[in-house]
Design a protein around this motif. Structure first.
Motif, short mmCIF file in Angstrom:
data_model
loop_
_atom_site.label_atom_id
_atom_site.label_comp_id
_atom_site.label_asym_id
_atom_site.label_seq_id
_atom_site.Cartn_x
_atom_site.Cartn_y
_atom_site.Cartn_z
N TYR A 162 10.29 24.41 50.10
CA TYR A 162 10.25 23.33 51.10
C TYR A 162 8.82 23.07 51.59
N GLU A 163 8.00 24.09 51.61
CA GLU A 163 6.62 23.95 52.09
C GLU A 163 5.74 23.15 51.13
N ILE A 164 6.22 22.92 49.94
CA ILE A 164 5.43 22.21 48.93
C ILE A 164 5.13 20.78 49.37
N PHE A 165 6.08 20.14 50.05
CA PHE A 165 5.82 18.79 50.56
C PHE A 165 4.53 18.77 51.39
N LYS A 166 4.42 19.73 52.29
CA LYS A 166 3.24 19.80 53.17
C LYS A 166 1.97 20.07 52.37
N SER A 167 2.07 20.96 51.39
CA SER A 167 0.86 21.30 50.64
C SER A 167 0.41 20.14 49.77
N ILE A 168 1.34 19.37 49.22
CA ILE A 168 0.96 18.21 48.41
C ILE A 168 0.25 17.18 49.30
N LYS A 169 0.80 16.93 50.46
CA LYS A 169 0.18 15.98 51.39
C LYS A 169 -1.23 16.46 51.77
N PHE A 170 -1.37 17.74 52.04
CA PHE A 170 -2.68 18.31 52.38
C PHE A 170 -3.66 18.15 51.22
N TYR A 220 -4.43 18.62 39.31
CA TYR A 220 -3.62 19.53 38.49
C TYR A 220 -2.72 20.38 39.38
N THR A 221 -3.26 20.82 40.50
CA THR A 221 -2.47 21.63 41.43
C THR A 221 -1.31 20.81 42.01
N VAL A 222 -1.57 19.56 42.35
CA VAL A 222 -0.50 18.68 42.85
C VAL A 222 0.56 18.50 41.78
N LEU A 223 0.13 18.29 40.56
CA LEU A 223 1.06 18.12 39.45
C LEU A 223 1.96 19.36 39.30
N ILE A 224 1.37 20.52 39.34
CA ILE A 224 2.14 21.77 39.23
C ILE A 224 3.08 21.91 40.43
N GLN A 225 2.61 21.54 41.61
CA GLN A 225 3.46 21.60 42.80
C GLN A 225 4.66 20.66 42.67
#
Length: 171
Positions: free
Chosen positions: A12-20, A37-42
């Motif tokens: 669930y925390e991935i939404f926040k990390s992608i936005k960040f 690349y990190t966003v893609l993996i997320q």
């Protein structure tokens, strides 16, 4: 038995990390590519986590249904459901369609294609990119002069060749 528990789903925390991550700006192109690349993996983590949770919630509901069965049937169906949960938990994206059909009796690819004919294809390529990156595959690009001034054709080799063709097709 008295106990308390707390369920938490880290994906669930991935939404926040992608936005960040998407808010980060840099003039360093390599740094930005690393962020993308990190966003893609997320995104692939999010897809796998959400789809696994959806399937598991349906399996979990079946445990309540089993409570009304005879003791003999209850034991049998409980074993099957536990095995199914284990199978889903240990599955990869490539098995999502098979698992979805097993639990919901629905062809996931067909259902998605009815809503958006390119979405399933795009999701598959997203996972191909993720796999190429996370397995450490080298990206090799060759530049071939065309004879017209400084023009050249790009050829991407190996694991990234199909991905490049797909991305080029989608602009």
């Amino acid at each position: 038995m008295d106990f308390s528990s707390y369920d938490y789903y880290p994906f669930y925390e991935i939404f926040k990390s992608i936005k960040f991550l998407m808010a980060i700006t840099s003039k360093n192109k390599k740094e930005l590519r690393g962020i993308y690349y990190t966003v893609l993996i997320q995104c692939t983590t999010l897809i796998e986590g959400m789809s696994g949770q959806i399937i598991n919630s349906s399996i979990e509901q079946r445990f309540y249904d089993v409570e009304n069965f005879s003791e003999k049937d209850k034991e049998f169906y409980t074993r099957i459901l536990l095995d199914l949960e284990k199978t889903i938990d240990n599955s990869f994206f490539r098995e999502l369609g098979k698992n979805w059909e097993l639990v919901y009796n629905q062809d996931l690819k067909k259902a998605i294609n009815e809503k958006d004919s390119e979405l399933w294809k795009s999701i598959n390529f997203l996972f191909q990119i993720r796999n190429a990156i996370s397995h450490g595959n080298k990206l090799t690009i060759e530049y071939h002069p065309t004879g017209n001034n400084n023009d050249f054709e790009i050829e991407v080799l190996n694991k990234y060749k199909r991905i490049y063709s797909f991305l080029t097709e989608k602009n």
